[in-house]
Design a protein around this motif. Sequence first.
Motif, PDB file in Angstrom:
ATOM      1  N   MET A 186      -4.350   2.658 -44.379  1.00  0.00           N
ATOM      2  CA  MET A 186      -2.989   2.210 -44.661  1.00  0.00           C
ATOM      3  C   MET A 186      -2.978   0.900 -45.444  1.00  0.00           C
ATOM      4  O   MET A 186      -1.947   0.496 -45.968  1.00  0.00           O
ATOM      5  CB  MET A 186      -2.217   2.026 -43.338  1.00  0.00           C
ATOM      6  CG  MET A 186      -0.939   2.822 -43.306  1.00  0.00           C
ATOM      7  SD  MET A 186       0.494   1.802 -43.088  1.00  0.00           S
ATOM      8  CE  MET A 186       1.042   2.321 -41.464  1.00  0.00           C
ATOM      9  N   LEU A 187      -4.138   0.268 -45.526  1.00  0.00           N
ATOM     10  CA  LEU A 187      -4.249  -0.970 -46.292  1.00  0.00           C
ATOM     11  C   LEU A 187      -3.275  -2.030 -45.807  1.00  0.00           C
ATOM     12  O   LEU A 187      -2.486  -2.586 -46.548  1.00  0.00           O
ATOM     13  CB  LEU A 187      -3.987  -0.687 -47.781  1.00  0.00           C
ATOM     14  CG  LEU A 187      -4.329  -1.806 -48.759  1.00  0.00           C
ATOM     15  CD1 LEU A 187      -5.796  -2.072 -48.802  1.00  0.00           C
ATOM     16  CD2 LEU A 187      -3.826  -1.494 -50.140  1.00  0.00           C
ATOM     17  N   ARG A 188      -3.348  -2.313 -44.533  1.00  0.00           N
ATOM     18  CA  ARG A 188      -2.329  -3.232 -44.032  1.00  0.00           C
ATOM     19  C   ARG A 188      -2.921  -4.545 -43.502  1.00  0.00           C
ATOM     20  O   ARG A 188      -4.083  -4.624 -43.163  1.00  0.00           O
ATOM     21  CB  ARG A 188      -1.528  -2.544 -42.927  1.00  0.00           C
ATOM     22  CG  ARG A 188      -2.336  -2.138 -41.723  1.00  0.00           C
ATOM     23  CD  ARG A 188      -1.490  -1.325 -40.749  1.00  0.00           C
ATOM     24  NE  ARG A 188      -2.230  -1.052 -39.531  1.00  0.00           N
ATOM     25  CZ  ARG A 188      -2.574  -1.966 -38.638  1.00  0.00           C
ATOM     26  NH1 ARG A 188      -2.237  -3.204 -38.831  1.00  0.00           N
ATOM     27  NH2 ARG A 188      -3.265  -1.657 -37.561  1.00  0.00           N
ATOM     28  N   ILE A 189      -2.059  -5.548 -43.445  1.00  0.00           N
ATOM     29  CA  ILE A 189      -2.445  -6.780 -42.803  1.00  0.00           C
ATOM     30  C   ILE A 189      -2.054  -6.639 -41.335  1.00  0.00           C
ATOM     31  O   ILE A 189      -1.218  -5.806 -40.984  1.00  0.00           O
ATOM     32  CB  ILE A 189      -1.743  -7.997 -43.427  1.00  0.00           C
ATOM     33  CG1 ILE A 189      -0.250  -7.945 -43.142  1.00  0.00           C
ATOM     34  CG2 ILE A 189      -1.997  -8.060 -44.911  1.00  0.00           C
ATOM     35  CD1 ILE A 189       0.477  -9.161 -43.638  1.00  0.00           C
ATOM     36  N   LYS A 205      -0.527  -7.245 -37.572  1.00  0.00           N
ATOM     37  CA  LYS A 205       0.782  -7.660 -37.090  1.00  0.00           C
ATOM     38  C   LYS A 205       0.831  -9.159 -36.866  1.00  0.00           C
ATOM     39  O   LYS A 205       1.806  -9.830 -37.166  1.00  0.00           O
ATOM     40  CB  LYS A 205       1.095  -6.965 -35.759  1.00  0.00           C
ATOM     41  CG  LYS A 205       1.915  -5.724 -35.869  1.00  0.00           C
ATOM     42  CD  LYS A 205       2.324  -5.271 -34.471  1.00  0.00           C
ATOM     43  CE  LYS A 205       3.195  -4.021 -34.540  1.00  0.00           C
ATOM     44  NZ  LYS A 205       3.651  -3.586 -33.201  1.00  0.00           N
ATOM     45  N   ILE A 257      -2.858 -15.382 -45.693  1.00  0.00           N
ATOM     46  CA  ILE A 257      -3.625 -14.227 -45.220  1.00  0.00           C
ATOM     47  C   ILE A 257      -5.080 -14.622 -44.996  1.00  0.00           C
ATOM     48  O   ILE A 257      -5.681 -14.290 -43.968  1.00  0.00           O
ATOM     49  CB  ILE A 257      -3.529 -13.061 -46.220  1.00  0.00           C
ATOM     50  CG1 ILE A 257      -2.085 -12.540 -46.278  1.00  0.00           C
ATOM     51  CG2 ILE A 257      -4.488 -11.938 -45.845  1.00  0.00           C
ATOM     52  CD1 ILE A 257      -1.866 -11.432 -47.273  1.00  0.00           C
ATOM     53  N   THR A 295      12.877 -16.420 -33.816  1.00  0.00           N
ATOM     54  CA  THR A 295      12.323 -15.195 -34.386  1.00  0.00           C
ATOM     55  C   THR A 295      12.399 -14.008 -33.447  1.00  0.00           C
ATOM     56  O   THR A 295      12.088 -12.889 -33.821  1.00  0.00           O
ATOM     57  CB  THR A 295      10.834 -15.395 -34.744  1.00  0.00           C
ATOM     58  OG1 THR A 295      10.135 -15.804 -33.561  1.00  0.00           O
ATOM     59  CG2 THR A 295      10.672 -16.458 -35.805  1.00  0.00           C
ATOM     60  N   GLU A 296      12.771 -14.278 -32.197  1.00  0.00           N
ATOM     61  CA  GLU A 296      12.804 -13.233 -31.176  1.00  0.00           C
ATOM     62  C   GLU A 296      11.433 -12.620 -30.925  1.00  0.00           C
ATOM     63  O   GLU A 296      11.316 -11.447 -30.568  1.00  0.00           O
ATOM     64  CB  GLU A 296      13.817 -12.136 -31.534  1.00  0.00           C
ATOM     65  CG  GLU A 296      15.231 -12.703 -31.698  1.00  0.00           C
ATOM     66  CD  GLU A 296      16.273 -11.617 -31.904  1.00  0.00           C
ATOM     67  OE1 GLU A 296      16.037 -10.473 -31.455  1.00  0.00           O
ATOM     68  OE2 GLU A 296      17.331 -11.921 -32.498  1.00  0.00           O
ATOM     69  N   LEU A 297      10.411 -13.424 -31.134  1.00  0.00           N
ATOM     70  CA  LEU A 297       9.059 -12.977 -30.802  1.00  0.00           C
ATOM     71  C   LEU A 297       8.670 -13.645 -29.491  1.00  0.00           C
ATOM     72  O   LEU A 297       9.098 -14.762 -29.204  1.00  0.00           O
ATOM     73  CB  LEU A 297       8.073 -13.379 -31.901  1.00  0.00           C
ATOM     74  CG  LEU A 297       8.268 -12.708 -33.263  1.00  0.00           C
ATOM     75  CD1 LEU A 297       7.372 -13.340 -34.308  1.00  0.00           C
ATOM     76  CD2 LEU A 297       8.001 -11.205 -33.164  1.00  0.00           C
ATOM     77  N   GLU A 349      -6.813 -14.103 -41.469  1.00  0.00           N
ATOM     78  CA  GLU A 349      -7.733 -12.988 -41.242  1.00  0.00           C
ATOM     79  C   GLU A 349      -8.950 -12.979 -42.158  1.00  0.00           C
ATOM     80  O   GLU A 349      -9.534 -11.915 -42.370  1.00  0.00           O
ATOM     81  CB  GLU A 349      -7.013 -11.642 -41.269  1.00  0.00           C
ATOM     82  CG  GLU A 349      -6.089 -11.371 -42.402  1.00  0.00           C
ATOM     83  CD  GLU A 349      -5.282 -10.090 -42.126  1.00  0.00           C
ATOM     84  OE1 GLU A 349      -5.459  -9.133 -42.863  1.00  0.00           O
ATOM     85  OE2 GLU A 349      -4.508 -10.059 -41.147  1.00  0.00           O
ATOM     86  N   GLY A 350      -9.310 -14.120 -42.637  1.00  0.00           N
ATOM     87  CA  GLY A 350     -10.531 -14.192 -43.441  1.00  0.00           C
ATOM     88  C   GLY A 350     -10.310 -13.727 -44.859  1.00  0.00           C
ATOM     89  O   GLY A 350      -9.208 -13.364 -45.237  1.00  0.00           O
ATOM     90  N   ILE A 355       3.323 -15.229 -40.926  1.00  0.00           N
ATOM     91  CA  ILE A 355       4.085 -15.436 -42.158  1.00  0.00           C
ATOM     92  C   ILE A 355       5.563 -15.596 -41.851  1.00  0.00           C
ATOM     93  O   ILE A 355       6.241 -16.458 -42.406  1.00  0.00           O
ATOM     94  CB  ILE A 355       3.830 -14.275 -43.138  1.00  0.00           C
ATOM     95  CG1 ILE A 355       2.361 -14.282 -43.556  1.00  0.00           C
ATOM     96  CG2 ILE A 355       4.739 -14.392 -44.355  1.00  0.00           C
ATOM     97  CD1 ILE A 355       1.940 -13.143 -44.446  1.00  0.00           C
ATOM     98  N   VAL A 356       6.054 -14.790 -40.932  1.00  0.00           N
ATOM     99  CA  VAL A 356       7.449 -14.916 -40.528  1.00  0.00           C
ATOM    100  C   VAL A 356       7.731 -16.329 -40.028  1.00  0.00           C
ATOM    101  O   VAL A 356       8.737 -16.951 -40.377  1.00  0.00           O
ATOM    102  CB  VAL A 356       7.786 -13.886 -39.426  1.00  0.00           C
ATOM    103  CG1 VAL A 356       9.134 -14.189 -38.794  1.00  0.00           C
ATOM    104  CG2 VAL A 356       7.768 -12.478 -39.996  1.00  0.00           C
ATOM    105  N   ASP A 377       1.300 -10.979 -39.919  1.00  0.00           N
ATOM    106  CA  ASP A 377       2.703 -10.805 -40.293  1.00  0.00           C
ATOM    107  C   ASP A 377       3.575 -11.806 -39.534  1.00  0.00           C
ATOM    108  O   ASP A 377       4.410 -12.494 -40.125  1.00  0.00           O
ATOM    109  CB  ASP A 377       3.105  -9.368 -39.981  1.00  0.00           C
ATOM    110  CG  ASP A 377       4.459  -9.017 -40.568  1.00  0.00           C
ATOM    111  OD1 ASP A 377       5.013  -9.845 -41.315  1.00  0.00           O
ATOM    112  OD2 ASP A 377       4.966  -7.921 -40.282  1.00  0.00           O
TER     113      ASP A 377
END
Lengths: 146, 146
Positions: free
Chosen positions: B1-4, B6, B81, B36-38, B85-86, B12-13, B9
């Motif tokens: 999926m080539l994703r960063i 969570k 990034i 952020t409601e996290l 995550e290196g 960044i938020v 993410d």
Amino acid sequence: MLRISKLTDYGIVLLVRFAQEASGTTLTAREMSEATELPLPVVSKMLKSLASADLLASQRGSRGGYQLARQPEAVSVAEIIEALEGPIALMECVAAEGLCDQESHCGLRAPWQRINSAIQTTLTRVSLAELAADTPPRHQTTLAIA
Amino acid sequence: MLRISKLTDYGIVLLVRFAQEASGTTLTAREMSEATELPLPVVSKMLKSLASADLLASQRGSRGGYQLARQPEAVSVAEIIEALEGPIALMECVAAEGLCDQESHCGLRAPWQRINSAIQTTLTRVSLAELAADTPPRHQTTLAIA
DNA sequence: ATTTACAGGACTGAATTGGTCCGATATGTT
DNA sequence: AACATATCGGACCAATTCAGTCCTGTAAAT
């Protein structure tokens, strides 16, 4: 790390190998395993995936094997990645609306989508043929010592 | 999926949130969690990571908190990034030489590096400020029903 | 002192990944 | 017909990674 999976990588290596052969050449999983030095079960698995994604055409039975379904110029890296690991999406919210429950109050979706599509474009512009051309010829130059 | 991931993410938020405040504003983990409601533990963890990567400056003790270490224009998405995550590397062999044991007979390293650096450039060109500007103002427009 | 907040870990459960293996089916050969 | 060769389509498992929590320590302000 923003990486594609090893399996996907293997898949690309396999496709490049095909692209380096004369157009229409059929090769078996065993042959590919020997050529790439990857374990047969892995090669076998990936060839199946590539075939079911219509990137390879397969022929069963004795004298069977796989061959490229299309000319290497007509296959993009983006397509291969998407075939093997789904849509190219830096994060969930980019793949489709409504996947992220923060969507209502986050607001980053739009900018991410622009970034994502830039990356997608980059990967779409590179064809299998280019990858294969870039890759040095396959004869053994040096052998591992000891 | 080539994703960063969570977590990245989230990071960044959080940074975007800081970028939306007046320059130099200090905010605590608790405040960020509410904004952020996290969940607080997650926010707390990520703020610590961002601070140790020198993207945020921290102040301990009562009246403590975090603030942006630099102007949002001077922080790129690539940098964030990488901090979390290196190195940005589509696959191992791109990050550094000698990591992939297929290196001697694969030959895809060069083309991958070109592709990778194109992506890296894309991510370098986007600043935190741009992300923040793109993001709609934070007042609640609709509430979840039921 | 007490309270507020960050620092720096360890830790855990869940999900994903990487890799193997097996029974079924198709096809060419003898 | 029997056999050998290959793909097909799964299940399966171990190992890693990821997401998230928690706890103990330290710094600063009142």
